[in-house]
Design an enzyme around this catalytic site. Structure first.
Site, PDB file in Angstrom:
ATOM      1  N   GLU A 198       0.858  -1.199   0.000  1.00 32.70           N
ATOM      2  CA  GLU A 198       0.000   0.000   0.000  1.00 32.70           C
ATOM      3  C   GLU A 198       0.887   1.239   0.000  1.00 32.70           C
ATOM      4  O   GLU A 198       1.893   1.299   0.695  1.00 32.70           O
ATOM      5  CB  GLU A 198      -0.915  -0.049   1.238  1.00 32.70           C
ATOM      6  CG  GLU A 198      -1.659   1.221   1.541  1.00 32.70           C
ATOM      7  CD  GLU A 198      -2.509   1.752   0.377  1.00 32.70           C
ATOM      8  OE1 GLU A 198      -3.248   0.991  -0.248  1.00 32.70           O
ATOM      9  OE2 GLU A 198      -2.399   2.967   0.088  1.00 32.70           O
ATOM     10  N   ASP A 212      -7.019   2.479  -7.931  1.00 35.70           N
ATOM     11  CA  ASP A 212      -7.414   3.854  -8.238  1.00 35.70           C
ATOM     12  C   ASP A 212      -7.601   3.991  -9.750  1.00 35.70           C
ATOM     13  O   ASP A 212      -6.734   3.578 -10.524  1.00 35.70           O
ATOM     14  CB  ASP A 212      -6.324   4.838  -7.759  1.00 35.70           C
ATOM     15  CG  ASP A 212      -6.291   4.931  -6.237  1.00 35.70           C
ATOM     16  OD1 ASP A 212      -7.310   4.612  -5.598  1.00 35.70           O
ATOM     17  OD2 ASP A 212      -5.246   5.329  -5.686  1.00 35.70           O
TER      18      ASP A 212
HETATM   19  C1  LIG Z   1      -9.681   2.479  -4.243  1.00 37.51           C
HETATM   20  S1  LIG Z   1      -8.555   1.889  -3.063  1.00 37.51           S
HETATM   21  C2  LIG Z   1      -9.060   0.180  -2.892  1.00 37.51           C
HETATM   22  C3  LIG Z   1      -8.639  -0.407  -1.600  1.00 37.51           C
HETATM   23  C4  LIG Z   1      -8.963  -1.886  -1.403  1.00 37.51           C
HETATM   24  N1  LIG Z   1      -8.195  -2.717  -2.298  1.00 37.51           N
HETATM   25  C5  LIG Z   1     -10.424  -2.177  -1.531  1.00 37.51           C
HETATM   26  O1  LIG Z   1     -10.810  -2.894  -2.467  1.00 37.51           O
HETATM   27  O2  LIG Z   1     -11.185  -1.698  -0.672  1.00 37.51           O
HETATM   28  C6  LIG Z   1      -7.010   1.727  -3.953  1.00 37.51           C
HETATM   29  C7  LIG Z   1      -5.825   1.634  -3.037  1.00 37.51           C
HETATM   30  O3  LIG Z   1      -4.653   1.403  -3.797  1.00 37.51           O
HETATM   31  C8  LIG Z   1      -3.591   2.209  -3.281  1.00 37.51           C
HETATM   32  N2  LIG Z   1      -2.616   2.386  -4.377  1.00 37.51           N
HETATM   33  C9  LIG Z   1      -2.789   3.116  -5.502  1.00 37.51           C
HETATM   34  N3  LIG Z   1      -1.692   3.026  -6.306  1.00 37.51           N
HETATM   35  C10 LIG Z   1      -0.811   2.221  -5.663  1.00 37.51           C
HETATM   36  C11 LIG Z   1       0.494   1.749  -5.968  1.00 37.51           C
HETATM   37  N4  LIG Z   1       1.112   2.083  -7.115  1.00 37.51           N
HETATM   38  N5  LIG Z   1       1.116   0.928  -5.084  1.00 37.51           N
HETATM   39  C12 LIG Z   1       0.502   0.594  -3.913  1.00 37.51           C
HETATM   40  N6  LIG Z   1      -0.744   1.007  -3.566  1.00 37.51           N
HETATM   41  C13 LIG Z   1      -1.402   1.806  -4.424  1.00 37.51           C
HETATM   42  C14 LIG Z   1      -4.294   3.472  -2.818  1.00 37.51           C
HETATM   43  O4  LIG Z   1      -3.548   4.238  -1.894  1.00 37.51           O
HETATM   44  C15 LIG Z   1      -5.588   2.878  -2.217  1.00 37.51           C
HETATM   45  O5  LIG Z   1      -5.421   2.550  -0.860  1.00 37.51           O
END
Ligand SMILES: C[S@@+](CC[C@H](N)C(=O)[O-])C[C@H]1O[C@@H](n2cnc3c(N)ncnc32)[C@H](O)[C@@H]1O
Length: 209
Positions: free
Chosen positions: A60, A113
């Site tokens: 994360e 995202d």
């Molecule tokens: C929309 S949230 C979804 C969270 C969770 N997977 C769910 O389904 O409830 C997307 C998550 O991915 C993380 N994220 C985005 N790009 C990332 C990256 N390149 N590496 C690690 N985490 C990332 C964001 O900070 C966020 O916490």
């Protein structure tokens, strides 16, 4: 609405030390599942307690969430779960990660995202170079799970993975969830939200061949 973190920011170029498997897990020989963009790690905390025959690793990019998730692992004395802070693309590409990539049985991208604007597509976690890296590093038979409630993002991710001839789509109807990292189909936080709000969920499973 939370502000998305820009994964291409210079802040994420340096990655934290990645411990060895034996430092991360009580039994490093168990099947390993990797959840990319695990947010506060609720899904993995549930899964790790439920399925002690798997190891779970979450990556994360929001540091505070990782710190809190690590605290929960310690408090609950969970021995099959570890969290790494940083940009998943940089972490997996780092030479330190070679040893655990070899052990991965499956990877999930749950509701990544979306980065709706075309000029921001480069910030999406699934990139052609990243998929080709996984194609070259994952063992045959390893699985990739994608899930989102954004149709455009689903089409983009599906295209990016399907175009790589090292991956083949698996028919969801024939898939044995009971043998997977998530036998009881525990929902992620975003999935629960999508369910309550009756948003359509798009998902697919791919196998490294
Ligand atoms: C929309 S949230 C979804 C969270 C969770 N997977 C769910 O389904 O409830 C997307 C998550 O991915 C993380 N994220 C985005 N790009 C990332 C990256 N390149 N590496 C690690 N985490 C990332 C964001 O900070 C966020 O916490």
């Amino acid at each position: 609405m939370r502000q998305h973190v820009n994964p291409l920011s210079r802040n994420f170029k340096e990655i934290e030390r990645i411990p060895s498997l034996i430092e991360m897990f009580a039994n490093p020989k168990l099947n390993l599942h990797l959840d990319i963009g695990c947010a506060a790690g609720e899904l993995l905390l549930d899964l790790a307690l439920d399925n002690t025959s798997w190891n779970y690793l979450g990556i994360e990019i929001r540091e505070k969430l990782v710190k809190n998730a690590k605290l929960k692992v310690r408090e609950r004395e969970i021995e099959n779960l570890y969290f790494i802070f940083g940009n998943a693309n940089n972490i997996l590409n780092d030479v330190q990660s070679r040893f655990f990539i070899e052990n991965i049985r499956s990877i999930s991208f749950n509701f990544p995202d979306p980065w709706f604007k075309k000029r921001h597509y480069k910030r999406r976690v699934i990139q052609p170079e990243f998929i080709s890296f996984l194609a070259n590093s994952l063992k045959k038979g390893s699985l990739i799970f994608i899930k989102t409630d954004v149709k455009d993002l689903f089409d983009y991710m599906d295209y990016t993975i399907s175009i790589d001839s090292n991956f083949k789509t698996i028919d969801k109807e024939d898939f044995k969830y009971s043998e997977s990292f998530n036998p009881n189909k525990v929902k992620t936080n975003r999935e629960k939200y999508a369910f309550v709000n009756q948003l359509q969920i798009f998902e697919r499973i791919y196998k490294k061949i």
